[in-house]
Design an enzyme around this catalytic site. Structure first.
Site, PDB file in Angstrom:
ATOM      1  N   TYR A 269      -2.387  11.074  -0.830  1.00 41.77           N
ATOM      2  CA  TYR A 269      -1.859  10.352   0.440  1.00 41.77           C
ATOM      3  C   TYR A 269      -2.364  11.012   1.617  1.00 41.77           C
ATOM      4  O   TYR A 269      -1.816  10.819   2.696  1.00 41.77           O
ATOM      5  CB  TYR A 269      -0.483   9.829   0.552  1.00 41.77           C
ATOM      6  CG  TYR A 269      -0.059   8.884  -0.458  1.00 41.77           C
ATOM      7  CD1 TYR A 269      -0.800   8.381  -1.541  1.00 41.77           C
ATOM      8  CD2 TYR A 269       1.206   7.921  -0.332  1.00 41.77           C
ATOM      9  CE1 TYR A 269      -0.490   7.385  -2.386  1.00 41.77           C
ATOM     10  CE2 TYR A 269       1.620   6.995  -1.151  1.00 41.77           C
ATOM     11  CZ  TYR A 269       0.676   6.910  -2.276  1.00 41.77           C
ATOM     12  OH  TYR A 269       1.036   5.880  -3.272  1.00 41.77           O
TER      13      TYR A 269
ATOM     14  N   LYS B 185       1.532  13.324 -14.421  1.00 45.16           N
ATOM     15  CA  LYS B 185       0.498  12.757 -15.360  1.00 45.16           C
ATOM     16  C   LYS B 185      -0.343  14.026 -15.638  1.00 45.16           C
ATOM     17  O   LYS B 185      -1.793  14.085 -15.374  1.00 45.16           O
ATOM     18  CB  LYS B 185      -0.271  11.746 -14.522  1.00 45.16           C
ATOM     19  CG  LYS B 185      -1.152  10.914 -15.623  1.00 45.16           C
ATOM     20  CD  LYS B 185      -0.351  10.062 -16.507  1.00 45.16           C
ATOM     21  CE  LYS B 185      -1.425   9.426 -17.495  1.00 45.16           C
ATOM     22  NZ  LYS B 185      -0.866   8.557 -18.650  1.00 45.16           N
TER      23      LYS B 185
ATOM     24  N   ASP C 215       3.786   6.960 -16.879  1.00 47.67           N
ATOM     25  CA  ASP C 215       4.137   5.878 -17.388  1.00 47.67           C
ATOM     26  C   ASP C 215       4.971   5.554 -18.372  1.00 47.67           C
ATOM     27  O   ASP C 215       5.670   4.482 -18.331  1.00 47.67           O
ATOM     28  CB  ASP C 215       2.571   5.562 -18.418  1.00 47.67           C
ATOM     29  CG  ASP C 215       2.154   6.871 -19.079  1.00 47.67           C
ATOM     30  OD1 ASP C 215       2.651   7.755 -18.720  1.00 47.67           O
ATOM     31  OD2 ASP C 215       1.217   6.813 -19.744  1.00 47.67           O
TER      32      ASP C 215
ATOM     33  N   ASP D  12       6.232   6.883  -5.068  1.00 45.78           N
ATOM     34  CA  ASP D  12       5.942   5.447  -4.393  1.00 45.78           C
ATOM     35  C   ASP D  12       6.222   4.445  -5.350  1.00 45.78           C
ATOM     36  O   ASP D  12       7.166   3.314  -5.197  1.00 45.78           O
ATOM     37  CB  ASP D  12       4.325   5.362  -3.812  1.00 45.78           C
ATOM     38  CG  ASP D  12       4.470   4.201  -2.873  1.00 45.78           C
ATOM     39  OD1 ASP D  12       5.372   3.463  -2.404  1.00 45.78           O
ATOM     40  OD2 ASP D  12       3.283   3.900  -2.395  1.00 45.78           O
TER      41      ASP D  12
ATOM     42  N   ASP E  74      10.083   1.846  -6.004  1.00 45.51           N
ATOM     43  CA  ASP E  74      10.109   0.473  -5.960  1.00 45.51           C
ATOM     44  C   ASP E  74      10.806  -0.159  -7.349  1.00 45.51           C
ATOM     45  O   ASP E  74      11.596  -1.117  -7.219  1.00 45.51           O
ATOM     46  CB  ASP E  74       8.917  -0.267  -5.614  1.00 45.51           C
ATOM     47  CG  ASP E  74       8.508  -0.447  -4.390  1.00 45.51           C
ATOM     48  OD1 ASP E  74       9.010   0.082  -3.416  1.00 45.51           O
ATOM     49  OD2 ASP E  74       7.566  -1.384  -3.860  1.00 45.51           O
TER      50      ASP E  74
HETATM   51 MG    MG Z   1       6.134   1.548  -1.666  1.00 44.68          MG
END
Ligand code: MG
Ligand code: NAI
Length: 373
Positions: free
Chosen positions: A136, A210, A243, A267, A271
């Site tokens: 990001y 990862k 994962d 991120d 959620d």
């Molecule tokens: Mg988000």
């Protein structure tokens, strides 16, 4: 004690839920013997449409004179997506180097999680997301069947890095994104996660990465994680691949105390965290710089589909207010907010439409305030 709190109500339901949050915070302040000097800032769609201004450097400086920032949500169908979100939200996050995104994941009483059979004691952990690095940082490019030279750079208070790239391809077009983690950036967020685990009396910190495929970037993350972990011998730790962690969030949420993740994976899993705690109207978040200006907000956006009807659930915003008080050191007041929310939910009398009820946003704010009183 008086806290200076900058408020940006923002757009849509942001305005409605923050007003309820301010109401509750004023009540709790009175009860616990401190006061709040609210400083309202107009940033958001209305202000942008009127003045063309998002948030300039002098406004950022002005915001920086407060102790913390309390934000509703930004985004409006009349404004091109991204302008307000980037111009205000990201400007604040980066401007004040809020390198921690703290997202508590707690199932509240009477809220049904989509995970069958899970109780509040099963879903009760904190996710700490790194908020400034990784994929990001905004460095990347696209090259079409040619040779190109690119200079990409990242300039931070912590460090500078420069990439000189000779890109050559016979593909029709290639695209690339450079993710960057720094040792300093990893260390500060992982240290925060371990400190948080001790302060909540937790047993274990879980690292998400990862490192089996993206071996360089998350290899550094793991190295630093192990270094920090060795400084906290009484706290257990484990590594989870991203994962696998999505699987455990849904099958074994009980196993988590504090989860720490680099920006992109953080991120995504936060959620999922909001979903398992029963919905977006209940999820709060803090963008934290422990030595600087932090910002607290509900996770949800401006919800234009329900805005202006007084039916949004203010609990996420009120919980964000509680998190803000906790960061200011007002732990008793923060506990009182959380307990009042639990009591109101358990009584079952006041429920907003997202929770299957018919109460108004303001009724929920009033009920929580009364309970604190
Ligand atoms: Mg988000
Ligand atoms: P959203 O979170 O605003 O809404 C998603 C769904 O959840 C909608 O159906 C909405 O009605 C519902 N919802 C949201 N908050 C609720 C609440 N407090 N009570 C009950 N229901 C609630 O996300 P969406 O629709 O993707 O985005 C709308 C705007 O918000 C966009 O402009 C987006 O960019 C912006 N946004 C801003 C954020 C921020 O300021 N931090 C975060 C997320 C989105």
């Amino acid at each position: 004690m008086t806290y200076k709190i900058a408020v940006i109500k923002g757009d849509g339901v942001g305005k409605e839920v923050i007003e309820e949050g301010m109401k509750v915070l004023d009540v709790v302040a009175e009860r616990y013997g401190f006061s709040i000097d609210w400083r309202e800032f107009p940033f958001g769609a209305e202000h942008y449409l009127k003045t063309g201004e998002v948030l300039n450097d002098s406004s950022l400086k002005e915001l920086g004179k407060s102790d913390v920032i309390y934000l509703g949500a930004l985004g409006d169908p009349r404004v091109k997506p991204g302008i307000l979100e980037k111009g205000v939200l990201l400007k604040i996050r980066f401007g004040f180097d809020e390198f921690i995104n703290l997202r508590p994941v707690r199932l509240l009483p009477t809220i049904s999680s989509p995970l069958q059979g899970k109780e509040p004691r099963d879903i009760n952990f904190d996710v700490v997301r790194e908020n400034t690095e990784d994929f990001y940082v905004g460095m990347g490019g696209r090259t079409k069947r040619e040779k190109q030279h690119e200079t990409l750079s990242i300039i931070r208070e912590l460090y500078k890095a420069k990439f000189d790239l000779d890109v050559e391809t016979d593909s029709e077009e290639i695209a690339y994104q450079i993710g960057v983690l720094s040792r300093e950036g990893c260390r500060r967020v992982i240290t925060y996660a371990f400190d948080l685990c001790s302060s909540r009396g937790g047993k274990r910190v879980t690292s998400v990465d990862k490192a089996n495929v993206l071996t360089d970037i998350y290899g550094l993350w793991r190295d630093v994680f192990e270094e920090v972990a060795s400084e906290y011998p009484s706290i257990e730790y484990e590594f989870n691949y991203v994962d696998a962690v999505t699987m455990y969030f849904t099958t074994n949420p009980e196993r988590f105390d504090v989860v720490v993740a680099p920006n992109m994976f953080g991120d995504i899993i936060t959620d999922l965290g909001a979903a398992i705690q029963g919905g977006i109207g209940l999820a709060a978040s803090g963008n934290i710089n422990p030595d600087g200006i932090s910002m607290f907000e509900p996770v949800h956006g401006s919800a234009p589909d329900i805005a202006g009807r007084n039916i949004a659930n203010p609990i996420a915003a009120i919980l964000a207010g509680g998190l803000m008080l906790r960061t200011l050191g007002e732990n008793k007041a923060a506990d009182s907010i959380e307990n009042a929310i639990k009591t109101v939910l358990s009584s079952g009398k006041v429920r907003t439409p997202d929770l299957g009820g018919r109460s108004r946003c303001t009724e929920m704010g009033d009920a929580i305030s009364r309970e604190i009183e």
